[in-house]
Design a protein around this motif. Structure first.
Motif, mmCIF file in Angstrom:
data_model
loop_
_atom_site.group_PDB
_atom_site.id
_atom_site.type_symbol
_atom_site.label_atom_id
_atom_site.label_comp_id
_atom_site.label_asym_id
_atom_site.label_seq_id
_atom_site.Cartn_x
_atom_site.Cartn_y
_atom_site.Cartn_z
ATOM 1 N N GLY A 283 0.796 -1.220 0.000
ATOM 2 C CA GLY A 283 0.000 0.000 0.000
ATOM 3 C C GLY A 283 0.829 1.270 0.000
ATOM 4 O O GLY A 283 0.565 2.176 -0.803
ATOM 5 N N PRO A 284 1.840 1.393 0.874
ATOM 6 C CA PRO A 284 2.645 2.615 0.864
ATOM 7 C C PRO A 284 3.347 2.866 -0.466
ATOM 8 O O PRO A 284 3.438 4.016 -0.911
ATOM 9 N N ILE A 285 3.809 1.815 -1.100
ATOM 10 C CA ILE A 285 4.495 1.964 -2.391
ATOM 11 C C ILE A 285 3.512 2.465 -3.442
ATOM 12 O O ILE A 285 3.803 3.409 -4.187
ATOM 13 N N LEU A 286 2.340 1.876 -3.486
ATOM 14 C CA LEU A 286 1.323 2.267 -4.460
ATOM 15 C C LEU A 286 0.836 3.698 -4.210
ATOM 16 O O LEU A 286 0.740 4.505 -5.140
ATOM 17 N N VAL A 287 0.549 4.011 -2.962
ATOM 18 C CA VAL A 287 0.054 5.350 -2.638
ATOM 19 C C VAL A 287 1.103 6.414 -2.968
ATOM 20 O O VAL A 287 0.777 7.469 -3.521
ATOM 21 N N ALA A 288 2.355 6.145 -2.640
ATOM 22 C CA ALA A 288 3.414 7.118 -2.943
ATOM 23 C C ALA A 288 3.542 7.338 -4.450
ATOM 24 O O ALA A 288 3.688 8.473 -4.906
ATOM 25 N N ALA A 289 3.482 6.272 -5.225
ATOM 26 C CA ALA A 289 3.591 6.408 -6.684
ATOM 27 C C ALA A 289 2.410 7.201 -7.250
ATOM 28 O O ALA A 289 2.587 8.071 -8.114
ATOM 29 N N VAL A 290 1.223 6.921 -6.754
ATOM 30 C CA VAL A 290 0.034 7.630 -7.234
ATOM 31 C C VAL A 290 0.071 9.100 -6.817
ATOM 32 O O VAL A 290 -0.201 9.997 -7.623
ATOM 33 N N PHE A 291 0.427 9.355 -5.553
ATOM 34 C CA PHE A 291 0.497 10.740 -5.082
ATOM 35 C C PHE A 291 1.546 11.530 -5.852
ATOM 36 O O PHE A 291 1.353 12.703 -6.138
ATOM 37 N N TRP A 292 2.662 10.901 -6.179
ATOM 38 C CA TRP A 292 3.720 11.602 -6.915
ATOM 39 C C TRP A 292 3.213 12.043 -8.283
ATOM 40 O O TRP A 292 3.448 13.167 -8.717
ATOM 41 N N ARG A 293 2.514 11.143 -8.957
ATOM 42 C CA ARG A 293 1.980 11.488 -10.285
ATOM 43 C C ARG A 293 0.896 12.552 -10.200
ATOM 44 O O ARG A 293 0.861 13.478 -10.996
ATOM 45 N N TRP A 294 -0.015 12.393 -9.238
ATOM 46 C CA TRP A 294 -1.103 13.356 -9.098
ATOM 47 C C TRP A 294 -0.578 14.729 -8.727
ATOM 48 O O TRP A 294 -1.124 15.739 -9.172
ATOM 49 N N ALA A 295 0.442 14.774 -7.876
ATOM 50 C CA ALA A 295 0.981 16.066 -7.434
ATOM 51 C C ALA A 295 1.574 16.844 -8.604
ATOM 52 O O ALA A 295 1.546 18.074 -8.603
ATOM 53 N N ASP A 296 2.114 16.135 -9.596
ATOM 54 C CA ASP A 296 2.653 16.813 -10.773
ATOM 55 C C ASP A 296 1.556 17.430 -11.631
ATOM 56 O O ASP A 296 1.778 18.412 -12.324
ATOM 57 N N ARG A 297 0.370 16.861 -11.588
ATOM 58 C CA ARG A 297 -0.719 17.303 -12.445
ATOM 59 C C ARG A 297 -1.619 18.356 -11.796
ATOM 60 O O ARG A 297 -2.379 19.017 -12.480
ATOM 61 N N LYS A 298 -1.586 18.453 -10.485
ATOM 62 C CA LYS A 298 -2.485 19.351 -9.763
ATOM 63 C C LYS A 298 -1.792 20.674 -9.450
ATOM 64 O O LYS A 298 -0.601 20.706 -9.178
#
Length: 140
Positions: free
Chosen positions: A53-68
């Motif tokens: 879970g932490p690995i997946l959440v970090a990867a998703v948050f990293w991508r979303w943070a670039d777009r927002k």
């Protein structure tokens, strides 16, 4: 494939190997007699939530943070999300064994998941700091 995706994939492979080592190790044998066949998927699910879970959440948050436009908010929300995943996985795993606080093995079943969270936090925020420093250097 982005560098963040490569790190997430490497973390997933490492955690998978850690899970195999734990499942074939002596500490697992302490809990194996207590766990019924119906509880094994629940225990594996709890371990997967807390470990992957932490690995997946970090990867998703990293991508979303670039777009927002307010991506910094996602970077701040990472810590509570990782803590929630660790607790959720711990509670799910703990529901399958009699000694749910893992006292007899000093918390061995949850330790790989805790290590995963700590490593994810260190890598994530180190990468964020490096990205900000590179951005500042490119401006000047």
């Amino acid at each position: 494939m982005r560098r963040s995706d490569t790190l997430a994939l490497a973390g997933t492979i490492i955690m998978s190997c850690q899970g195999v080592l734990f499942a074939t190790g002596p500490i697992f044998r302490l809990y194996a007699p207590e766990i019924t066949a119906r509880e094994i998927p629940v225990a594996i699910g709890g371990w997967a939530i807390a470990s992957f879970g932490p690995i997946l959440v970090a990867a998703v948050f990293w991508r979303w943070a670039d777009r927002k436009p307010k991506g910094w908010l996602l970077h701040l929300l990472l810590l509570p999300c990782l803590y929630a995943l660790l607790l959720a996985g711990w509670r799910i795993m703990g529901s399958t064994v009699v000694d749910s606080d893992f006292d007899s093995t000093l918390g061995a079943p949850i330790m790989p998941s805790l290590l995963s969270s700590v490593v994810v936090i260190a890598v994530y925020y180190s990468a964020l700091a490096a990205k900000q420093m590179a951005r500042r250097q490119s401006r000047s």
